[in-house]
Design an enzyme around this catalytic site. Sequence first.
Site, PDB file in Angstrom:
ATOM      1  N   LYS A   1       3.464   5.001   4.242  1.00 11.85           N
ATOM      2  CA  LYS A   1       2.146   4.754   3.657  1.00 11.85           C
ATOM      3  C   LYS A   1       2.372   3.225   3.144  1.00 11.85           C
ATOM      4  O   LYS A   1       1.494   2.316   3.382  1.00 11.85           O
ATOM      5  CB  LYS A   1       1.702   5.525   2.405  1.00 11.85           C
ATOM      6  CG  LYS A   1       1.354   6.658   3.030  1.00 11.85           C
ATOM      7  CD  LYS A   1       0.733   7.794   1.832  1.00 11.85           C
ATOM      8  CE  LYS A   1       0.671   9.188   2.628  1.00 11.85           C
ATOM      9  NZ  LYS A   1       0.265  10.376   1.845  1.00 11.85           N
ATOM     10  N   GLN A  45       1.294  11.584  -4.528  1.00 14.50           N
ATOM     11  CA  GLN A  45       1.639  12.545  -3.264  1.00 14.50           C
ATOM     12  C   GLN A  45       1.677  14.070  -3.861  1.00 14.50           C
ATOM     13  O   GLN A  45       2.549  14.366  -4.834  1.00 14.50           O
ATOM     14  CB  GLN A  45       3.084  12.109  -2.817  1.00 14.50           C
ATOM     15  CG  GLN A  45       3.635  12.670  -1.555  1.00 14.50           C
ATOM     16  CD  GLN A  45       2.764  12.364  -0.376  1.00 14.50           C
ATOM     17  OE1 GLN A  45       2.168  11.349  -0.230  1.00 14.50           O
ATOM     18  NE2 GLN A  45       2.394  13.311   0.462  1.00 14.50           N
ATOM     19  N   ASP A  73      -7.285   9.087  -2.338  1.00 15.88           N
ATOM     20  CA  ASP A  73      -7.224  10.335  -1.653  1.00 15.88           C
ATOM     21  C   ASP A  73      -8.377  11.265  -1.405  1.00 15.88           C
ATOM     22  O   ASP A  73      -8.641  12.052  -0.820  1.00 15.88           O
ATOM     23  CB  ASP A  73      -6.072  11.248  -2.183  1.00 15.88           C
ATOM     24  CG  ASP A  73      -4.902  11.041  -1.319  1.00 15.88           C
ATOM     25  OD1 ASP A  73      -4.791  10.587  -0.210  1.00 15.88           O
ATOM     26  OD2 ASP A  73      -3.634  11.095  -2.152  1.00 15.88           O
TER      27      ASP A  73
END
Length: 285
Positions: free
Chosen positions: A50, A94, A117
């Site tokens: 990422k 994460q 997200d």
Amino acid sequence: MTAVRIDGKALALKIRAEVAEDVRAFGEPVCLATILVGDDPASHVYVGSKHKASHEAGIDSRDHRFPADTPESDILDLVADLNADDAVDGILVQLPLPGHMDEPAVLRSVDPAKDVDGFHILNAGRLYLGEPFLVPATPLGIMAMLAEYGVELKGKEAVVIGRSEIVGKPMAMLLLAEHATVTICHSRTVDLATHTRRADILVAAVGRAGLVTPEMVKPGATVVDVAMNRTDAGLVGDVDPAVFEVAGLMTPVPGGVGPMTIAMLLRNTLTAAQHRRSGVAVPGS
Ligand code: NAP
């Protein structure tokens, strides 16, 4: 018949180039902050990818990594700092977090305007209400692939296997918004094959190698394999590769959904930056 392979890698590169162009046109720095707790090797690889992708798109990034025994309060304090930091546009926690942490509480602590997200309750609710703002990157990437390959959704039978907050549920909502007739299957579904055989569009997001076999697939269907199962034979999906002989269109693993997730994360980060700098609050926040 052999299915056409949906090339997620190529489409992801195209989207990443478009995002890079849009970041340049935006003309202000865009910054993504990631938080990783623990030593799960796959998570470290994903976060590394990422950051690399962010830099290639001209997006700055900050990489916060912590040992597995870090107290939850330290993470909540960091999220609060990043929420308040005007230079930070996107915050990504994460998953999975270590077992001693209240994952939903940590995700809810992220400012919904920076929730790239799309896991915050407000962004999930907006998607449910048909007013999406930041949408989880994996299902968003799948919708982009279906659009790119001209897959008709209106009035079609779509079956999603898996009902997680990060893939299955948002996937179902996005397909519903495009007027597909959506069925969501899960671990308690009785006779999975009865459902999957009806599917014009079948999305498998379980995490069980070989779960979907050729007999479970309608000839000519579009099959999207979300899973990333690490096996002795390497990275494989939920769908038996023999399904390529039955389906009309199908994503490979690797090279299908995975690269699209990163591309859409970059797109979400730019969307968050553009929206926040416009000074308009996220409706509902
Ligand atoms: P998850 O939270 O573990 O959810 C799995 C879902 O599968 C659950 O809803 C579960 O049902 C259902 N399930 C389990 N066994 C089943 C069975 N035998 N038949 C039907 N349904 C069954 O997983 P996730 O986070 O959604 O991820 C799913 C897969 O996608 C994983 O392999 C993950 O690595 C992969 N993934 C890939 C990407 C990408 O970018 N490519 C992104 C995210 C996830 P219950 O709800 O009843 O337990």
